[in-house]
Design a protein around this motif. Sequence first.
Motif, PDB file in Angstrom:
ATOM      1  N   ARG A 177       0.804  -1.221   0.000  1.00  0.00           N
ATOM      2  CA  ARG A 177       0.000   0.000   0.000  1.00  0.00           C
ATOM      3  C   ARG A 177       0.836   1.269   0.000  1.00  0.00           C
ATOM      4  O   ARG A 177       0.446   2.278  -0.568  1.00  0.00           O
ATOM      5  CB  ARG A 177      -0.932   0.015   1.199  1.00  0.00           C
ATOM      6  N   VAL A 178       1.979   1.236   0.643  1.00  0.00           N
ATOM      7  CA  VAL A 178       2.780   2.442   0.803  1.00  0.00           C
ATOM      8  C   VAL A 178       3.237   3.003  -0.554  1.00  0.00           C
ATOM      9  O   VAL A 178       3.400   4.211  -0.703  1.00  0.00           O
ATOM     10  CB  VAL A 178       3.965   2.202   1.768  1.00  0.00           C
ATOM     11  N   MET A 179       3.403   2.167  -1.523  1.00  0.00           N
ATOM     12  CA  MET A 179       3.866   2.624  -2.831  1.00  0.00           C
ATOM     13  C   MET A 179       2.813   3.456  -3.566  1.00  0.00           C
ATOM     14  O   MET A 179       3.140   4.198  -4.485  1.00  0.00           O
ATOM     15  CB  MET A 179       4.291   1.432  -3.692  1.00  0.00           C
ATOM     16  N   THR A 180       1.562   3.373  -3.141  1.00  0.00           N
ATOM     17  CA  THR A 180       0.501   4.134  -3.818  1.00  0.00           C
ATOM     18  C   THR A 180       0.160   5.437  -3.096  1.00  0.00           C
ATOM     19  O   THR A 180      -0.683   6.195  -3.566  1.00  0.00           O
ATOM     20  CB  THR A 180      -0.783   3.286  -3.938  1.00  0.00           C
ATOM     21  N   LEU A 181       0.813   5.712  -1.967  1.00  0.00           N
ATOM     22  CA  LEU A 181       0.524   6.922  -1.202  1.00  0.00           C
ATOM     23  C   LEU A 181       1.080   8.162  -1.901  1.00  0.00           C
ATOM     24  O   LEU A 181       2.150   8.115  -2.496  1.00  0.00           O
ATOM     25  CB  LEU A 181       1.151   6.847   0.194  1.00  0.00           C
ATOM     26  N   SER A 182       0.354   9.253  -1.780  1.00  0.00           N
ATOM     27  CA  SER A 182       0.895  10.530  -2.235  1.00  0.00           C
ATOM     28  C   SER A 182       1.945  10.965  -1.223  1.00  0.00           C
ATOM     29  O   SER A 182       2.035  10.420  -0.117  1.00  0.00           O
ATOM     30  CB  SER A 182      -0.213  11.578  -2.313  1.00  0.00           C
ATOM     31  N   GLU A 183       2.727  11.975  -1.563  1.00  0.00           N
ATOM     32  CA  GLU A 183       3.738  12.481  -0.638  1.00  0.00           C
ATOM     33  C   GLU A 183       3.076  13.009   0.638  1.00  0.00           C
ATOM     34  O   GLU A 183       3.568  12.773   1.740  1.00  0.00           O
ATOM     35  CB  GLU A 183       4.556  13.587  -1.310  1.00  0.00           C
ATOM     36  N   ALA A 184       1.942  13.697   0.485  1.00  0.00           N
ATOM     37  CA  ALA A 184       1.232  14.229   1.656  1.00  0.00           C
ATOM     38  C   ALA A 184       0.709  13.096   2.538  1.00  0.00           C
ATOM     39  O   ALA A 184       0.791  13.171   3.768  1.00  0.00           O
ATOM     40  CB  ALA A 184       0.080  15.131   1.220  1.00  0.00           C
ATOM     41  N   GLU A 185       0.187  12.039   1.929  1.00  0.00           N
ATOM     42  CA  GLU A 185      -0.312  10.899   2.701  1.00  0.00           C
ATOM     43  C   GLU A 185       0.837  10.199   3.423  1.00  0.00           C
ATOM     44  O   GLU A 185       0.690   9.781   4.577  1.00  0.00           O
ATOM     45  CB  GLU A 185      -1.038   9.916   1.794  1.00  0.00           C
ATOM     46  N   ALA A 186       1.977  10.071   2.761  1.00  0.00           N
ATOM     47  CA  ALA A 186       3.142   9.434   3.384  1.00  0.00           C
ATOM     48  C   ALA A 186       3.626  10.262   4.570  1.00  0.00           C
ATOM     49  O   ALA A 186       3.958   9.725   5.622  1.00  0.00           O
ATOM     50  CB  ALA A 186       4.258   9.244   2.360  1.00  0.00           C
TER      51      ALA A 186
END
Length: 70
Positions: free
Chosen positions: A13-22
């Motif tokens: 899942r982490v690979m699909t996060l936006s920079e803000a979400e990360a």
Amino acid sequence: MRAMTAKEKLLERVMTLSEAEADEALRLLDARRDEAEDEWGNLSKVHEVAFGDSMRRLSESERAAGHEPW
């Protein structure tokens, strides 16, 4: 076939996060770790993360409505 572990699911899942979400996820993880240091938790860190998240979301909704964030 074996079931995926929680860490494996998270890595997917982490690979699909936006920079803000990360960034938000990192702040939440840090806040949770800070809480674990004391049985009562570190409420100042939780407040800081929650306030920052609320302000970010407010700014995003204002931009989406065509307004400049205050």
